[in-house]
Design a protein around this motif. Structure first.
Motif, PDB file in Angstrom:
ATOM      1  N   SER A 346      -7.208 -32.113  29.988  1.00 31.52           N
ATOM      2  CA  SER A 346      -6.916 -30.694  29.741  1.00 31.52           C
ATOM      3  C   SER A 346      -8.171 -29.831  29.713  1.00 31.52           C
ATOM      4  O   SER A 346      -8.198 -28.739  30.296  1.00 31.52           O
ATOM      5  CB  SER A 346      -6.152 -30.541  28.419  1.00 31.52           C
ATOM      6  OG  SER A 346      -6.919 -31.020  27.334  1.00 31.52           O
ATOM      7  N   ARG A 347      -9.214 -30.297  29.040  1.00 31.26           N
ATOM      8  CA  ARG A 347     -10.429 -29.491  28.935  1.00 31.26           C
ATOM      9  C   ARG A 347     -11.112 -29.354  30.304  1.00 31.26           C
ATOM     10  O   ARG A 347     -11.537 -28.271  30.693  1.00 31.26           O
ATOM     11  CB  ARG A 347     -11.381 -30.139  27.919  1.00 31.26           C
ATOM     12  CG  ARG A 347     -12.586 -29.299  27.575  1.00 31.26           C
ATOM     13  CD  ARG A 347     -13.315 -29.854  26.373  1.00 31.26           C
ATOM     14  NE  ARG A 347     -13.626 -31.271  26.536  1.00 31.26           N
ATOM     15  CZ  ARG A 347     -14.169 -32.027  25.593  1.00 31.26           C
ATOM     16  NH1 ARG A 347     -14.444 -31.502  24.412  1.00 31.26           N
ATOM     17  NH2 ARG A 347     -14.437 -33.296  25.803  1.00 31.26           N
ATOM     18  N   ASP A 348     -11.192 -30.487  31.038  1.00 32.87           N
ATOM     19  CA  ASP A 348     -11.796 -30.443  32.374  1.00 32.87           C
ATOM     20  C   ASP A 348     -10.977 -29.550  33.316  1.00 32.87           C
ATOM     21  O   ASP A 348     -11.522 -28.835  34.162  1.00 32.87           O
ATOM     22  CB  ASP A 348     -11.879 -31.858  32.968  1.00 32.87           C
ATOM     23  CG  ASP A 348     -12.822 -32.761  32.182  1.00 32.87           C
ATOM     24  OD1 ASP A 348     -13.586 -32.236  31.351  1.00 32.87           O
ATOM     25  OD2 ASP A 348     -12.772 -33.994  32.387  1.00 32.87           O
ATOM     26  N   TRP A 349      -9.652 -29.611  33.182  1.00 33.90           N
ATOM     27  CA  TRP A 349      -8.768 -28.815  34.029  1.00 33.90           C
ATOM     28  C   TRP A 349      -9.006 -27.312  33.788  1.00 33.90           C
ATOM     29  O   TRP A 349      -9.124 -26.530  34.733  1.00 33.90           O
ATOM     30  CB  TRP A 349      -7.315 -29.180  33.734  1.00 33.90           C
ATOM     31  CG  TRP A 349      -6.319 -28.438  34.573  1.00 33.90           C
ATOM     32  CD1 TRP A 349      -5.882 -28.757  35.820  1.00 33.90           C
ATOM     33  CD2 TRP A 349      -5.635 -27.228  34.209  1.00 33.90           C
ATOM     34  NE1 TRP A 349      -4.973 -27.833  36.262  1.00 33.90           N
ATOM     35  CE2 TRP A 349      -4.800 -26.879  35.296  1.00 33.90           C
ATOM     36  CE3 TRP A 349      -5.644 -26.427  33.083  1.00 33.90           C
ATOM     37  CZ2 TRP A 349      -3.994 -25.752  35.272  1.00 33.90           C
ATOM     38  CZ3 TRP A 349      -4.836 -25.292  33.056  1.00 33.90           C
ATOM     39  CH2 TRP A 349      -4.022 -24.969  34.151  1.00 33.90           C
ATOM     40  N   GLU A 350      -9.086 -26.918  32.487  1.00 33.07           N
ATOM     41  CA  GLU A 350      -9.326 -25.512  32.166  1.00 33.07           C
ATOM     42  C   GLU A 350     -10.680 -25.055  32.714  1.00 33.07           C
ATOM     43  O   GLU A 350     -10.816 -23.946  33.236  1.00 33.07           O
ATOM     44  CB  GLU A 350      -9.282 -25.305  30.645  1.00 33.07           C
ATOM     45  CG  GLU A 350      -7.882 -25.422  30.055  1.00 33.07           C
ATOM     46  CD  GLU A 350      -7.903 -25.445  28.541  1.00 33.07           C
ATOM     47  OE1 GLU A 350      -8.963 -25.127  27.956  1.00 33.07           O
ATOM     48  OE2 GLU A 350      -6.874 -25.788  27.934  1.00 33.07           O
TER      49      GLU A 350
END
Length: 803
Positions: A346-350
């Motif tokens: 999730s963090r990498d995607w954002e």
């Protein structure tokens, strides 16, 4: 009958208990022991609020019950009295922190005594007493000698206005919690304790203790042990590599960029080759103003800068990928670098969405073109040449083997836990008992010279340089090396507040011992602590630190158990009537003195235990307090309906036995609210019948005594019962007396419940079998079957085995 006057009664009995030293621990070691521990308080200038007595009353109830049952009970109290708030108050009001501490301790002690806790005050300890912190220093020296205490350059949160280093929790939105000024990052040579050496034991030994699940979970998550692979990402055209720890090497084909910490040494090494060094420097300054907690907060907006001039090489795809810096990666955690797999994190995607970076799906199970990422706990690998078509578990094993064979990675166990930053640049703390000699380096102060005492200082405000105020005390700082005799300087940093609270439970055992922390005999008898209750906010750091210190003391032969506490429970907070956390700023703090003065200590104790589920937070209610006062007034009036009789009243016998069982079990399982409800119900029965025997009344008073000790002792005396109430034995219930004549009994067929039937306590097995066969749910599983066995215990189990 005279009026119920709590003030008179409570002061009377508190004086009697003090005079007769009723709650002092016995030296009789032939008795079974019970060591009950609560978290000793920090004596702030604000005194107690009504949240403090909740956990204290809970273990006071258990301790009083155990004394009735013949246990030798140790239930002590002391003061965790070093710390920044006292120092701040002292600076503001121009008085010595010692004076502030003495005044605050006296206020806390008066308040606690007014509530009637059965503490053994003869064992009172205070972390600021030299006789106490002598042993805190001794433990530190032993850790230093074993290589567990070392100095290391560490970035700290620094407030230029207050001139102090701040813990992460003292930094709010990039500002100092105290003054609101901007906080910066400053590198400081700090003393560290190597808690990471104990990481595995701190997890594995949780299997040997009785901690509630949420406490164990917090400990395990904080340590954060994970099995994975350390993978090398080469820097294109350079000799250097970026090492990355990952638990998911199967997602390497989806690593489309890397992120390193803003303070990563690679930046300094290649600063002359970087095309956007000014932009990078600006971002580094921005990141330096945030605490580690703020930097890793998941909900915050993602920020970062690409490092232009160098790239990394993905070890499996061999493609060049960009390297970014971002504040959410820390040098103090892991390797200071991560591989980013935006399709499945999730963090990498954002981050990738914000900066328009490539997203490559490598675990089938979602559409990455949508505004989402795909969880990768399971699934089939795609777009991953070496491991296409494999399940995640198989893919991890295969790619790990390949990385090791190619010399691109090694299996590794990683931990979130970091070594403990132990030094503080403040005055009001334990001096670190080391001196520095140019010839010998760091040398411990000899044991016979302990404690190293805090010098009396005129000015204990922080220095402009960030050193402790002790640095200005040249007469104290300048000394001789204990090893070679040459000129040396004392360490001027002091210990954190955590130090004294990491071993205090041991000093209660033998508080006046001048030769050791506690004698082998006392440690052997009392340890481990049988029951420790504390707040959930202390189930990570304090609990972890104290377990670490105890394990170290076990390793060097000071204690006899690997774990300090057999059992750990936790309580919910008492909130204000507005359902918010009590705080001075919210104006919703309730002083227990006010409740004791208006309603009585027994009312306060009863209400705090009756307020709701002990493990959950609950709002305060003035009406609830009044209700508990009315209950105690009704108990007081029972003296009017007591008649002679050494046996239980026939009409009340079953109810009394049931109440004994209920209250006994509920006190031990922290269900104080339902125990009190049972006592209220029995009181109603007493009044409905209109009279109770002395036997009825004695049992009732003993059952209520742990909750409301003053009123029950007074009624015991008024009614002329033998001795004092606290000298009695805990009542026992008769199992036969609590059996209902008709009750519901589950019926099993081959071990599974198939129906419930009503049975009479006098029914035989044949009668129960016939009732079971009439039950449709049971009958369905008996049709066409042969009964080969029956297991029948009236009131507990009826299992029919068929084939």
């Amino acid at each position: 009958m005279r009026e119920y006057r709590p003030k008179e009664i409570e002061k009377k009995w508190q004086d009697i208990w003090d005079e007769k030293r009723v709650f002092e621990t016995s030296k009789d070691k032939l008795k079974p022991k019970f060591y009950a521990l609560i978290e000793f308080p920090y004596p702030s200038g604000q005194g107690l609020h009504v949240g403090h007595p909740r956990p204290y009353t809970a273990l006071d109830i258990v301790s009083r019950k155990r004394r009735f049952e013949g246990y030798n009970v140790l239930f002590p109290m002391g003061w965790d009295a070093f710390g920044l708030p006292t120092e701040n108050f002292a600076i503001q009001h121009k008085i010595h922190p010692k004076e502030v501490t003495e005044k605050n301790v006296a206020m806390f002690k008066r308040q606690l005594k007014s509530i009637g806790f059965s503490f053994d005050w003869s064992r009172e300890i205070n972390t600021t007493d030299t006789s106490y912190y002598k042993w805190t220093q001794w433990i530190f020296i032993k850790m230093f000698e074993k290589g567990l205490a070392y100095k290391h350059e560490m970035p700290i949160n620094w407030c230029p206005s207050c001139k102090v280093g701040l813990a992460n929790e003292e930094v709010v939105a990039g500002g100092c919690e105290r003054c609101g000024g901007e906080v910066v990052r400053k590198t400081k040579n700090q003393w560290m304790l190597k808690i990471t050496e104990y990481a595995d034991r701190l997890i594995d030994d949780l299997d040997t203790v009785d901690y509630i699940d949420r406490v164990k979970t917090q400990q395990i998550n904080w340590i954060g042990r994970s099995q994975g692979v350390e993978v090398d990402f080469k820097i294109s055209g350079k000799e250097d590599v970026l090492k990355v720890f990952t638990t998911r090497p199967d997602t390497l084909y989806g690593a489309t960029y890397m992120v390193i910490a803003a303070e990563h040494p690679l930046i300094e090494k290649y600063k002359d080759e970087l095309e956007n060094i000014d932009e990078i420097r600006k971002y580094q300054e921005y990141a330096s103003k945030k605490s580690d907690f703020e930097r890793t907060e998941l909900s915050k907006e993602k920020t970062g800068v690409e490092i232009k001039g160098i790239k990394a090489i993905n070890p499996v795809t061999k493609k060049k990928i960009p390297i970014w810096i971002s504040d959410y990666v820390l040098m103090s955690y892991g390797t200071g670098a991560i591989m980013a797999v935006p399709a499945h994190d999730s963090r990498d995607w954002e981050f990738a969405k914000k900066f328009n970076l490539p997203i490559v799906e490598v675990v089938k199970g979602g559409d990455v073109d949508k505004e989402a990422y795909t969880d990768t706990d399971s699934g089939i690998l795609v777009n991953s040449e070496l491991i296409n078509g494999l399940e995640v578990k198989e893919a991890i094993e295969k790619i790990t083997n390949w990385l090791e064979e190619e010399g691109l990675g090694v299996r590794k166990t990683n931990y979130k836990l970091r070594d403990w930053v132990f030094s503080r640049q403040r005055y009001w703390g334990e001096p670190i008992p080391l001196v520095y000699c140019d010839e010998c380096g760091w040398v411990p102060v000899p044991e016979e010279e302990l404690p190293v005492m805090l010098p009396e200082v005129e000015n204990y405000e922080p220095t402009d340089t960030g050193e402790s105020p002790l640095a200005n005390m040249t007469d104290w700082v300048n000394t001789k090396c204990p090893k070679c005799g040459k000129d040396a300087k004392r360490e001027t940093d002091t210990m954190p507040q955590w130090a004294g609270s990491s071993w205090y439970f041991l000093r209660y055992i033998d508080p006046d011992n001048k030769n050791e922390i506690a004698s082998k005999e006392e440690v052997g008898y009392w340890m481990p602590v049988d029951w420790y209750n504390g707040g959930m906010e202390h189930t990570t750091l304090h609990l972890l630190y104290s377990r670490f210190w105890h394990k170290f003391l076990y390793d060097i032969g000071v204690v006899n158990t690997k774990e300090p506490y057999s059992k750990r429970t936790s309580h919910g907070m008492i909130l204000g009537e507005n359902n918010e956390k009590m705080s001075k700023s919210r104006g919703n703090v309730i002083n227990p003195d006010d409740i004791v003065n208006e309603y009585g200590a027994d009312t306060l104790r009863t209400y705090e235990m009756f307020i709701g589920d002990f493990e959950k937070s609950v709002p305060w209610s003035e009406n609830g307090v009044k209700g508990c006062r009315r209950f105690l007034e009704r108990v007081w009036r029972l003296q009017d309906i007591v008649v002679d009789g050494d046996e239980y009243s026939k009409d009340l016998e079953t109810s009394i036995h049931k109440t004994i069982k209920k209250v006994s079990e509920d006190y031990e399982t922290l269900k104080f609210n339902t125990a009190i409800a049972a006592l209220m119900a029995l009181l109603n029965e007493f009044n409905d019948i209109g009279k109770v025997t002395k036997a009825d009344m004695k049992t009732y008073l003993i059952l209520l005594n742990p909750v409301a000790p003053h009123i029950t002792e007074e009624l015991w005396e008024i009614l002329g019962f033998d001795g004092m109430l606290h000298q009695s034995k805990w009542p026992q219930y008769d199992e036969e007396k609590i059996q209902d004549e008709i009750f519901e009994m589950p019926v099993q067929v081959n071990g599974k419940v198939r129906g419930v039937i009503n049975v009479n306590i006098e029914d035989t097995q044949d009668v129960v079998r016939e009732k079971a066969k009439e039950n449709e749910g049971v009958m369905k599983y008996l049709e066409g079957k042969q009964i080969v066995k029956e297991i029948f215990v009236m009131g507990k189990i009826y299992n029919i085995v068929v084939k």
